[in-house]
Design a protein around this motif. Sequence first.
Motif, PDB file in Angstrom:
ATOM      1  N   ASN A  81       0.812  -1.229   0.000  1.00 26.57           N
ATOM      2  CA  ASN A  81       0.000   0.000   0.000  1.00 26.57           C
ATOM      3  C   ASN A  81       0.838   1.269   0.000  1.00 26.57           C
ATOM      4  N   ASP A  82       1.928   1.250   0.747  1.00 23.82           N
ATOM      5  CA  ASP A  82       2.746   2.454   0.904  1.00 23.82           C
ATOM      6  C   ASP A  82       3.989   2.465   0.017  1.00 23.82           C
ATOM      7  N   HIS A  83       4.100   1.503  -0.878  1.00 25.03           N
ATOM      8  CA  HIS A  83       5.289   1.432  -1.720  1.00 25.03           C
ATOM      9  C   HIS A  83       5.341   2.614  -2.682  1.00 25.03           C
ATOM     10  N   GLU A  84       6.512   3.203  -2.823  1.00 24.66           N
ATOM     11  CA  GLU A  84       6.654   4.411  -3.649  1.00 24.66           C
ATOM     12  C   GLU A  84       6.316   4.184  -5.114  1.00 24.66           C
ATOM     13  N   TYR A  85       6.438   2.955  -5.590  1.00 21.06           N
ATOM     14  CA  TYR A  85       6.124   2.661  -6.993  1.00 21.06           C
ATOM     15  C   TYR A  85       4.742   2.040  -7.179  1.00 21.06           C
ATOM     16  N   ASN A  86       3.906   2.125  -6.167  1.00 19.19           N
ATOM     17  CA  ASN A  86       2.539   1.622  -6.281  1.00 19.19           C
ATOM     18  C   ASN A  86       1.748   2.601  -7.164  1.00 19.19           C
ATOM     19  N   ASN A  87       1.778   2.334  -8.451  1.00 18.11           N
ATOM     20  CA  ASN A  87       1.024   3.163  -9.397  1.00 18.11           C
ATOM     21  C   ASN A  87      -0.016   2.313 -10.127  1.00 18.11           C
ATOM     22  N   LEU A  88      -0.542   1.312  -9.432  1.00 19.67           N
ATOM     23  CA  LEU A  88      -1.584   0.469 -10.014  1.00 19.67           C
ATOM     24  C   LEU A  88      -2.914   1.233  -9.962  1.00 19.67           C
ATOM     25  N   SER A  89      -2.959   2.250 -10.773  1.00 23.30           N
ATOM     26  CA  SER A  89      -4.122   3.133 -10.868  1.00 23.30           C
ATOM     27  C   SER A  89      -5.234   2.484 -11.683  1.00 23.30           C
ATOM     28  N   LYS A  90      -6.384   3.136 -11.730  1.00 27.69           N
ATOM     29  CA  LYS A  90      -7.489   2.641 -12.560  1.00 27.69           C
ATOM     30  C   LYS A  90      -7.024   2.428 -13.994  1.00 27.69           C
ATOM     31  N   LEU A  91      -6.360   3.412 -14.553  1.00 27.91           N
ATOM     32  CA  LEU A  91      -5.907   3.313 -15.937  1.00 27.91           C
ATOM     33  C   LEU A  91      -4.949   2.140 -16.118  1.00 27.91           C
TER      34      LEU A  91
ATOM     35  N   LYS B 225       0.025  -9.210 -31.505  1.00 33.11           N
ATOM     36  CA  LYS B 225      -0.026  -8.696 -30.140  1.00 33.11           C
ATOM     37  C   LYS B 225       1.285  -7.999 -29.779  1.00 33.11           C
ATOM     38  N   PHE B 226       1.154  -6.919 -29.015  1.00 30.53           N
ATOM     39  CA  PHE B 226       2.304  -6.128 -28.589  1.00 30.53           C
ATOM     40  C   PHE B 226       2.311  -6.061 -27.067  1.00 30.53           C
ATOM     41  N   TYR B 227       3.407  -6.506 -26.466  1.00 29.77           N
ATOM     42  CA  TYR B 227       3.535  -6.484 -25.014  1.00 29.77           C
ATOM     43  C   TYR B 227       4.784  -5.739 -24.549  1.00 29.77           C
ATOM     44  N   SER B 228       5.396  -5.029 -25.461  1.00 24.68           N
ATOM     45  CA  SER B 228       6.595  -4.280 -25.117  1.00 24.68           C
ATOM     46  C   SER B 228       6.539  -2.907 -25.773  1.00 24.68           C
ATOM     47  N   VAL B 229       6.972  -1.877 -25.056  1.00 25.25           N
ATOM     48  CA  VAL B 229       6.933  -0.518 -25.591  1.00 25.25           C
ATOM     49  C   VAL B 229       8.098  -0.244 -26.526  1.00 25.25           C
ATOM     50  N   ILE B 230       9.056  -1.123 -26.562  1.00 28.80           N
ATOM     51  CA  ILE B 230      10.240  -0.919 -27.425  1.00 28.80           C
ATOM     52  C   ILE B 230       9.921  -1.351 -28.842  1.00 28.80           C
TER      53      ILE B 230
ATOM     54  N   SER C 219       5.901  -2.505 -14.325  1.00 33.60           N
ATOM     55  CA  SER C 219       6.586  -1.286 -13.889  1.00 33.60           C
ATOM     56  C   SER C 219       6.370  -0.103 -14.834  1.00 33.60           C
ATOM     57  N   ILE C 220       5.704  -0.331 -15.939  1.00 30.15           N
ATOM     58  CA  ILE C 220       5.566   0.705 -16.965  1.00 30.15           C
ATOM     59  C   ILE C 220       4.496   1.719 -16.583  1.00 30.15           C
ATOM     60  N   ASP C 221       4.757   2.954 -16.898  1.00 26.53           N
ATOM     61  CA  ASP C 221       3.835   4.055 -16.645  1.00 26.53           C
ATOM     62  C   ASP C 221       2.487   3.791 -17.331  1.00 26.53           C
ATOM     63  N   PRO C 222       1.369   4.137 -16.685  1.00 30.39           N
ATOM     64  CA  PRO C 222       0.055   3.886 -17.280  1.00 30.39           C
ATOM     65  C   PRO C 222      -0.118   4.466 -18.687  1.00 30.39           C
ATOM     66  N   PHE C 223       0.396   5.653 -18.936  1.00 30.00           N
ATOM     67  CA  PHE C 223       0.209   6.249 -20.257  1.00 30.00           C
ATOM     68  C   PHE C 223       1.076   5.576 -21.324  1.00 30.00           C
ATOM     69  N   GLU C 224       2.185   4.967 -20.918  1.00 25.55           N
ATOM     70  CA  GLU C 224       2.946   4.157 -21.865  1.00 25.55           C
ATOM     71  C   GLU C 224       2.162   2.904 -22.232  1.00 25.55           C
ATOM     72  N   LEU C 225       1.407   2.365 -21.279  1.00 22.91           N
ATOM     73  CA  LEU C 225       0.553   1.215 -21.571  1.00 22.91           C
ATOM     74  C   LEU C 225      -0.566   1.604 -22.537  1.00 22.91           C
ATOM     75  N   VAL C 226      -1.062   2.815 -22.401  1.00 24.39           N
ATOM     76  CA  VAL C 226      -2.069   3.324 -23.346  1.00 24.39           C
ATOM     77  C   VAL C 226      -1.469   3.349 -24.746  1.00 24.39           C
ATOM     78  N   GLU C 227      -0.270   3.900 -24.861  1.00 24.89           N
ATOM     79  CA  GLU C 227       0.395   3.964 -26.166  1.00 24.89           C
ATOM     80  C   GLU C 227       0.620   2.562 -26.738  1.00 24.89           C
ATOM     81  N   LEU C 228       0.961   1.634 -25.873  1.00 21.23           N
ATOM     82  CA  LEU C 228       1.151   0.254 -26.308  1.00 21.23           C
ATOM     83  C   LEU C 228      -0.158  -0.319 -26.856  1.00 21.23           C
ATOM     84  N   SER C 229      -1.259  -0.071 -26.171  1.00 23.64           N
ATOM     85  CA  SER C 229      -2.544  -0.597 -26.652  1.00 23.64           C
ATOM     86  C   SER C 229      -2.960   0.066 -27.961  1.00 23.64           C
ATOM     87  N   HIS C 230      -2.502   1.281 -28.199  1.00 21.55           N
ATOM     88  CA  HIS C 230      -2.821   1.976 -29.451  1.00 21.55           C
ATOM     89  C   HIS C 230      -2.098   1.366 -30.657  1.00 21.55           C
ATOM     90  N   LYS C 231      -1.116   0.493 -30.420  1.00 21.28           N
ATOM     91  CA  LYS C 231      -0.446  -0.208 -31.520  1.00 21.28           C
ATOM     92  C   LYS C 231      -1.306  -1.349 -32.058  1.00 21.28           C
TER      93      LYS C 231
END
Length: 175
Positions: A30-40, A170-175, A127-139
Amino acid sequence: MNKILLFEYFLKKLVEWHCDYYKLNIVDFNDHEYNNLSKLKVIKLHFFACSTNENALDIFDDFHAMPYGHVESEIYNHLDELQFCSVTNNKMIINNWVNFNNYLPENHEVIDISTSRLRNENFSLISIDPFELVELSHKWFSWRYNFQKARQSGSYSRPINRDLIIKEEKFYSVI
């Protein structure tokens, strides 16, 4: 079968993945600094996990192309009704550790398989930023095609046929 209960189990698997990735004890999540498991982020990871398994797409059968990528509409509409945790615009908080850790709904195997496959495709995806995941899904063709059709009809949402998701590249990597 209750999609929402299975989705909450999926969130449990994401927390375990997050803790494995960051070598973290689950009680510190819960208190982890990288806890960015947001809705998005959880909505994006949910789509990617489901895309690895036809059985998951049989259960989670309401994916739509929306501005931020693939969204399972029924799940999105019930995100504020979860039993064991809360997912905000910034992170996830587990509210009931004991029940969350012991939670094992019917058909959990589908989630186990889907999450395991996604982890194997790209362990660092958690570990990837939510908006990078959005960009990945846009591929993905399924999103590009259906979102374009939605926009042509003056909408920001259009259902995606599960067979298209199954058959597409399918794309599972932002690279």
